[in-house]
Design an enzyme around this catalytic site. Sequence first.
Site, mmCIF file in Angstrom:
data_model
loop_
_atom_site.group_PDB
_atom_site.id
_atom_site.type_symbol
_atom_site.label_atom_id
_atom_site.label_comp_id
_atom_site.label_asym_id
_atom_site.label_seq_id
_atom_site.Cartn_x
_atom_site.Cartn_y
_atom_site.Cartn_z
ATOM 1 N N MET C 1 28.740 19.870 -2.862
ATOM 2 C CA MET C 1 27.705 20.468 -3.685
ATOM 3 C C MET C 1 26.410 19.666 -3.734
ATOM 4 S SD MET C 1 29.573 22.130 -6.855
ATOM 5 C CE MET C 1 30.785 20.930 -6.314
ATOM 6 N N PRO C 2 26.325 18.584 -2.965
ATOM 7 C CA PRO C 2 25.074 17.802 -3.072
ATOM 8 C C PRO C 2 23.864 18.616 -2.617
ATOM 9 C CG PRO C 2 26.754 16.589 -1.851
ATOM 10 C CD PRO C 2 27.267 17.985 -1.988
ATOM 11 N N TYR C 3 22.719 18.203 -3.151
ATOM 12 C CA TYR C 3 21.441 18.798 -2.742
ATOM 13 C C TYR C 3 20.534 17.659 -2.285
ATOM 14 C CZ TYR C 3 16.768 20.839 -3.217
ATOM 15 O OH TYR C 3 15.484 21.254 -2.980
ATOM 16 N N THR C 40 27.143 21.481 1.021
ATOM 17 C CA THR C 40 26.054 20.504 0.995
ATOM 18 C C THR C 40 24.784 21.172 1.517
ATOM 19 O OG1 THR C 40 27.546 18.629 1.256
ATOM 20 C CG2 THR C 40 25.253 18.285 1.907
ATOM 21 N N VAL C 41 23.738 21.130 0.700
ATOM 22 C CA VAL C 41 22.479 21.793 1.017
ATOM 23 C C VAL C 41 21.413 20.733 1.324
ATOM 24 C CG1 VAL C 41 20.604 23.170 0.028
ATOM 25 C CG2 VAL C 41 22.980 23.847 -0.351
#
Lengths: 67, 67, 67, 67, 67, 67
Positions: C1-3, C40-41
């Site tokens: 889920m990191p940005y 991961t975006v």
Amino acid sequence: MPYVNIRITDEGVTREQKQQLIEGATQLLVDVLGKNPATTVVVIDEVPMDNWGVAGELVSDRRKRGQ
Amino acid sequence: MPYVNIRITDEGVTREQKQQLIEGATQLLVDVLGKNPATTVVVIDEVPMDNWGVAGELVSDRRKRGQ
Amino acid sequence: MPYVNIRITDEGVTREQKQQLIEGATQLLVDVLGKNPATTVVVIDEVPMDNWGVAGELVSDRRKRGQ
Amino acid sequence: MPYVNIRITDEGVTREQKQQLIEGATQLLVDVLGKNPATTVVVIDEVPMDNWGVAGELVSDRRKRGQ
Amino acid sequence: MPYVNIRITDEGVTREQKQQLIEGATQLLVDVLGKNPATTVVVIDEVPMDNWGVAGELVSDRRKRGQ
Amino acid sequence: MPYVNIRITDEGVTREQKQQLIEGATQLLVDVLGKNPATTVVVIDEVPMDNWGVAGELVSDRRKRGQ
């Protein structure tokens, strides 16, 4: 895949209110743009009132005056 | 002069891991774009799990279900 | 889920370089923190050289002087 | 309506300094672009020194060496 | 005084959809937190599909595969 | 090492005005916090008026009404 960042002053927002913000922002992207909710990310930043300014004043000072 | 902002959930990231993220992101900009590492800035934001949502749910709730 | 948000000056970055930045930043989060790459975006912002300043100067002026 | 975000390392910035940053940034937008101060927002983010990197190094390590 | 930043891929979002996003996000802050709409700011960033990555891939490549 | 991000609507800001914003923001960090100008970064984002909302309205609509 949208990324939504909600920045607000840190004034006792509850866990339930955060849940409502995240649910509402995600639904908005689904309703308006047909985005996939599974990959919609919402991040809430709670900023101390001494670190947020409007009209050249700290929010903490504005709150003291009842604004 | 690049600026890299890494936003992750606050789940016990160690100082050594932060060092590795900063080193790795800086090196990536050097390798791919030939940027000068001396002026490459990396900022890590650790966001409370109650403040991060995906699929309209708090990450703290997803973690309880083992996701 | 990191940005991850990578901000660089707009100086002819190719599609292949963008692919390498996105792949490299995603792999970094996998390697260091064990993050799930699927969520991961990475977002790259290319900023005009007239809109980026360092040392109080426009990057476009620094480039003219060979910096 | 401008939004200004000032990100600095967390090293004991005082309330008075925050007031000066907010006042100064607001005035800058008024002076240069004629913006309305009433709707100019300034947000200061204080980032832990272990979360800020430059030249591939943590700021906390640089400070130990006197940089 | 909230600040909301909505980042999406640049895929032909219409002016009317932007209006709906801005109206909806503003109303969400009013409904959940009782914020003043007059000082609620919403900024939409449309990011080129070559500049947005997920799962280590450009969105432009994912779209070609029908994702 | 500070990072300042100035977000404004895209309404014909000149190169000279950008120079003044970058110079002024850098000097502010020097004056108030004693920061090193050489490593102070300022990035200006010019946002289309259709992408910026306040009070639930597009800025482009507000401008038509003379606001």
